[in-house]
Scaffold this motif. Sequence first.
Motif, PDB file in Angstrom:
ATOM      1  N   UNK A  21      38.715  30.541 -62.046  1.00 17.24           N
ATOM      2  CA  UNK A  21      37.688  29.774 -62.428  1.00 17.24           C
ATOM      3  C   UNK A  21      36.528  30.511 -63.088  1.00 17.24           C
ATOM      4  N   UNK A  22      35.802  30.115 -64.003  1.00 15.15           N
ATOM      5  CA  UNK A  22      34.988  30.979 -64.600  1.00 15.15           C
ATOM      6  C   UNK A  22      33.756  29.704 -65.181  1.00 15.15           C
ATOM      7  N   UNK A  23      32.741  30.398 -65.871  1.00  9.73           N
ATOM      8  CA  UNK A  23      31.543  29.509 -66.179  1.00  9.73           C
ATOM      9  C   UNK A  23      31.000  29.582 -67.519  1.00  9.73           C
ATOM     10  N   UNK A  24      30.806  28.656 -68.428  1.00  6.87           N
ATOM     11  CA  UNK A  24      30.086  28.615 -69.545  1.00  6.87           C
ATOM     12  C   UNK A  24      28.721  28.039 -69.221  1.00  6.87           C
ATOM     13  N   UNK A  25      27.956  28.749 -69.278  1.00  8.36           N
ATOM     14  CA  UNK A  25      26.392  28.502 -68.898  1.00  8.36           C
ATOM     15  C   UNK A  25      26.488  28.094 -67.265  1.00  8.36           C
ATOM     16  N   UNK A  26      26.092  26.559 -67.191  1.00  4.19           N
ATOM     17  CA  UNK A  26      26.136  26.224 -65.811  1.00  4.19           C
ATOM     18  C   UNK A  26      27.491  25.389 -65.381  1.00  4.19           C
ATOM     19  N   UNK A  28      31.530  24.516 -65.101  1.00  6.64           N
ATOM     20  CA  UNK A  28      32.854  25.529 -64.641  1.00  6.64           C
ATOM     21  C   UNK A  28      33.950  25.085 -65.266  1.00  6.64           C
ATOM     22  N   UNK A  29      34.870  25.812 -65.515  1.00  2.88           N
ATOM     23  CA  UNK A  29      36.132  25.706 -66.391  1.00  2.88           C
ATOM     24  C   UNK A  29      37.249  26.572 -65.595  1.00  2.88           C
ATOM     25  N   UNK A  30      38.638  26.338 -65.931  1.00  2.00           N
ATOM     26  CA  UNK A  30      39.542  26.809 -65.066  1.00  2.00           C
ATOM     27  C   UNK A  30      40.742  27.084 -66.261  1.00  2.00           C
ATOM     28  N   UNK A  31      41.273  28.258 -65.954  1.00  2.00           N
ATOM     29  CA  UNK A  31      42.533  28.429 -66.752  1.00  2.00           C
ATOM     30  C   UNK A  31      43.750  28.723 -65.856  1.00  2.00           C
ATOM     31  N   UNK A  32      44.979  28.064 -66.096  1.00  2.00           N
ATOM     32  CA  UNK A  32      45.972  28.217 -65.237  1.00  2.00           C
ATOM     33  C   UNK A  32      46.146  29.803 -65.007  1.00  2.00           C
ATOM     34  N   UNK A  33      46.369  30.194 -63.884  1.00  2.00           N
ATOM     35  CA  UNK A  33      46.674  31.731 -63.675  1.00  2.00           C
ATOM     36  C   UNK A  33      47.925  32.123 -64.337  1.00  2.00           C
ATOM     37  N   UNK A 137      41.643  17.973 -69.234  1.00  3.81           N
ATOM     38  CA  UNK A 137      41.368  17.076 -68.069  1.00  3.81           C
ATOM     39  C   UNK A 137      40.239  17.715 -67.114  1.00  3.81           C
ATOM     40  N   UNK A 138      39.551  16.972 -66.166  1.00  5.36           N
ATOM     41  CA  UNK A 138      38.648  17.384 -65.280  1.00  5.36           C
ATOM     42  C   UNK A 138      39.211  17.099 -63.743  1.00  5.36           C
ATOM     43  N   UNK A 139      38.660  17.643 -62.871  1.00  6.69           N
ATOM     44  CA  UNK A 139      38.823  17.705 -61.580  1.00  6.69           C
ATOM     45  C   UNK A 139      37.483  17.709 -60.656  1.00  6.69           C
ATOM     46  N   UNK A 148      39.746  21.999 -67.297  1.00  4.17           N
ATOM     47  CA  UNK A 148      40.893  22.792 -67.521  1.00  4.17           C
ATOM     48  C   UNK A 148      40.696  23.164 -68.991  1.00  4.17           C
ATOM     49  N   UNK A 149      40.946  24.476 -69.281  1.00  5.55           N
ATOM     50  CA  UNK A 149      41.148  24.960 -70.497  1.00  5.55           C
ATOM     51  C   UNK A 149      42.492  25.302 -71.038  1.00  5.55           C
ATOM     52  N   UNK A 150      43.047  24.766 -71.890  1.00  8.71           N
ATOM     53  CA  UNK A 150      44.351  24.962 -72.438  1.00  8.71           C
ATOM     54  C   UNK A 150      44.800  25.793 -73.401  1.00  8.71           C
ATOM     55  N   UNK A 151      45.002  27.139 -73.176  1.00  5.08           N
ATOM     56  CA  UNK A 151      45.185  28.371 -73.785  1.00  5.08           C
ATOM     57  C   UNK A 151      46.009  28.050 -74.924  1.00  5.08           C
ATOM     58  N   UNK A 152      47.109  27.287 -75.001  1.00  2.00           N
ATOM     59  CA  UNK A 152      47.922  26.897 -76.190  1.00  2.00           C
ATOM     60  C   UNK A 152      46.951  26.184 -77.390  1.00  2.00           C
TER      61      UNK A 152
END
Length: 178
Positions: A21-26, A28-33, A137-139, A148-152
Motif C-alpha cells: 500500500x502506498x499514497x499519491x497525495x492523500x 491510497x493505492x496498492x500493488x500486488x506484492x 478496481x477499488x476496495x 489497485x495499480x496494475x503493473x502490466x
Amino acid sequence: MSELAVKRGAVMPVKQSLFLVFRIGNERYALQAIEVAEVLPHLPLKPIPRAPDWVAGVFAYRGAVVPVIDLCALTFGQPAQARTSTRLVLVHYRPDEATPAQLLGLILEQATDTLRCNPADFQPYGLDNRQAPYLGPVREDAQGLLQWVRVADLLDEQVRALLFPSPPLDLAQFEEQG
C-alpha cells in the motif's frame, strides 16, 4: 463421521493476496506484492533527456540499468514528495505473456504498509479511464477507497520502446561513431 461429510462441512479458505500500500497525495493505492521484486530507499537517478516528465531516470542495480518512473508524476502531473517514506520499488514489468519480465523502478510515496485481502474485494469503479489504464478496481475499507495499480498496464508502447528498446541498442554503433 465419514470423510465425505468432513469435506462437505469444510469451508473453502478465502484466497488472500498480499498488497503493498502506498499514497499519491492523500489517496491510497496498492500493488500486488507478487509483482514487487524489492523495496529500496529513494536513490539518486541519472535523468533521461527528452523523456516524459514522469520518467525519473535510470540507476544501476546488480549489474543492470533499471529505468524508473515517478508514479505520482504519471498519475497527477506532480513529482513525488521527497519524504523518508518515499521508496524506490522494483517491480517485475511484463506487458504481456510473450514478453519476459524486466525490472522497472517506481517512485512511490509512503510505501511502508502491506495489506492481505481477497483480490475479489476490489470492484470496478464505473469509469473508463483510458488515459490511465493502469488504475484498476477499488476496495473500500475503514480508511476509504484503495485502488489497485496494475503493473502490466503502466507503460504505453511509445514509452515501453524508450525504456526497454527491442532489440536492445547495439553498443558497437556508438563505438564506430567515436
